[in-house]
Design an enzyme around this catalytic site. Sequence first.
Site, PDB file in Angstrom:
ATOM      1  N   CYS A  52     -13.213  -1.535   2.842  1.00  0.00           N
ATOM      2  CA  CYS A  52     -13.516  -2.610   3.797  1.00  0.00           C
ATOM      3  C   CYS A  52     -14.773  -2.285   4.604  1.00  0.00           C
ATOM      4  CB  CYS A  52     -12.350  -2.822   4.750  1.00  0.00           C
ATOM      5  SG  CYS A  52     -10.736  -3.038   3.985  1.00  0.00           S
ATOM      6  N   CYS A  98      -9.267 -10.467  -0.058  1.00  0.00           N
ATOM      7  CA  CYS A  98     -10.263  -9.399  -0.177  1.00  0.00           C
ATOM      8  C   CYS A  98      -9.809  -8.338  -1.176  1.00  0.00           C
ATOM      9  CB  CYS A  98     -10.521  -8.759   1.183  1.00  0.00           C
ATOM     10  SG  CYS A  98     -11.640  -9.707   2.241  1.00  0.00           S
ATOM     11  N   CYS A 120      12.702 -14.367  15.808  1.00  0.00           N
ATOM     12  CA  CYS A 120      13.318 -15.248  16.804  1.00  0.00           C
ATOM     13  C   CYS A 120      14.161 -16.325  16.127  1.00  0.00           C
ATOM     14  CB  CYS A 120      12.247 -15.891  17.680  1.00  0.00           C
ATOM     15  SG  CYS A 120      11.684 -14.868  19.054  1.00  0.00           S
ATOM     16  N   ARG A 171      -6.042 -13.755   4.119  1.00  0.00           N
ATOM     17  CA  ARG A 171      -7.441 -13.346   3.959  1.00  0.00           C
ATOM     18  C   ARG A 171      -7.531 -11.903   3.472  1.00  0.00           C
ATOM     19  NH1 ARG A 171     -11.196 -13.589   1.841  1.00  0.00           N
ATOM     20  NH2 ARG A 171     -13.348 -13.504   2.542  1.00  0.00           N
ATOM     21  N   CYS A 190      14.311 -21.395  25.000  1.00  0.00           N
ATOM     22  CA  CYS A 190      14.223 -20.018  25.500  1.00  0.00           C
ATOM     23  C   CYS A 190      12.935 -19.780  26.282  1.00  0.00           C
ATOM     24  CB  CYS A 190      14.295 -19.022  24.345  1.00  0.00           C
ATOM     25  SG  CYS A 190      15.912 -18.870  23.564  1.00  0.00           S
ATOM     26  N   HIS A 191      11.826 -20.290  25.730  1.00  0.00           N
ATOM     27  CA  HIS A 191      10.507 -19.928  26.250  1.00  0.00           C
ATOM     28  C   HIS A 191       9.878 -20.987  27.148  1.00  0.00           C
ATOM     29  CE1 HIS A 191      10.463 -16.398  23.680  1.00  0.00           C
ATOM     30  NE2 HIS A 191      10.795 -17.152  22.650  1.00  0.00           N
ATOM     31  N   CYS A 245     -18.487  -3.239   3.411  1.00  0.00           N
ATOM     32  CA  CYS A 245     -18.996  -4.591   3.648  1.00  0.00           C
ATOM     33  C   CYS A 245     -19.136  -4.870   5.136  1.00  0.00           C
ATOM     34  CB  CYS A 245     -18.068  -5.626   3.018  1.00  0.00           C
ATOM     35  SG  CYS A 245     -18.190  -5.781   1.222  1.00  0.00           S
ATOM     36  N   HIS A 246     -18.045  -4.616   5.887  1.00  0.00           N
ATOM     37  CA  HIS A 246     -17.930  -5.173   7.227  1.00  0.00           C
ATOM     38  C   HIS A 246     -18.505  -4.292   8.333  1.00  0.00           C
ATOM     39  CE1 HIS A 246     -15.714  -8.458   5.537  1.00  0.00           C
ATOM     40  NE2 HIS A 246     -14.840  -7.632   4.989  1.00  0.00           N
TER      41      HIS A 246
END
Length: 257
Positions: A173, A218, A110, A214, A75-76, A176-177
């Site tokens: 979140c 957390c 798909c 991930r 297809c691709h 911390c970030h």
Amino acid sequence: MRQLPAVVAALALAASALAGEIPLADRRSGYELMSRETRAMQDDDTANPGLLWVLEGETLWKRKTGGAGRACADCHGDARTSMPGVAARHPAFDAGQRRPIDLEQRINRCRAERQQAPPLPWESRELLALTAYVARQSRGLPIAIEIDARTKAFLDGGRATFYRRQGQLNLACTQCHDEHWGKKLAGTTIPQAHPTGYPLYRLEWQGVGSLQRRLRNCLFGVRAEVPAFGSPELVDLELYLMWRARGMKMETPAVRP
């Protein structure tokens, strides 16, 4: 006029959330916070262990499967010409689901609809390999998440999750970030949480993992309820994180500590 206090309060809350976000000019990839040795591992395709998954993904891309006996390439075509930029636009709105879906979900859709094959399990080597191979074609391209009337509510939902305190540790979140990036937590440098390199090879895992893995790590770490793989809450959070990293360059397959 009686609604004015509520409107003002809502605007103040939105302004407060945006004020906590890292300014675009100050954003840093986790790559910049790693040791020289780990950066060198990511930069060298002969040393980057994530390339093993990419190579396997290339094989799967060309392999016919399912009741339709069809390969992705049927297809691709050549992924090197058809797939650049695709990973940089996901999660993206899916008309059938009437909500955003991420790249892993797009691949499985798909498979089900075009190849008449069963979906690949989350975190299976095959799904990680195919996702890494597709995302590899966007390496060096800017993240370009599209937000419009269809996706705005889902972006807002992901942002709310990012700023909401959760779990027995009562942490969000953003604490911390946004507020403490660059500092140490148990000897590890806290990154800004920009998902520029997923699926990526994590030295701690000794293997490749998805962004959802991930995120679930957390949530488990703050002792919060952990949503199932593919849950709307995780996809909306992915959408917000990718939008938050808009304009930053894709690194797949990245290497992280």
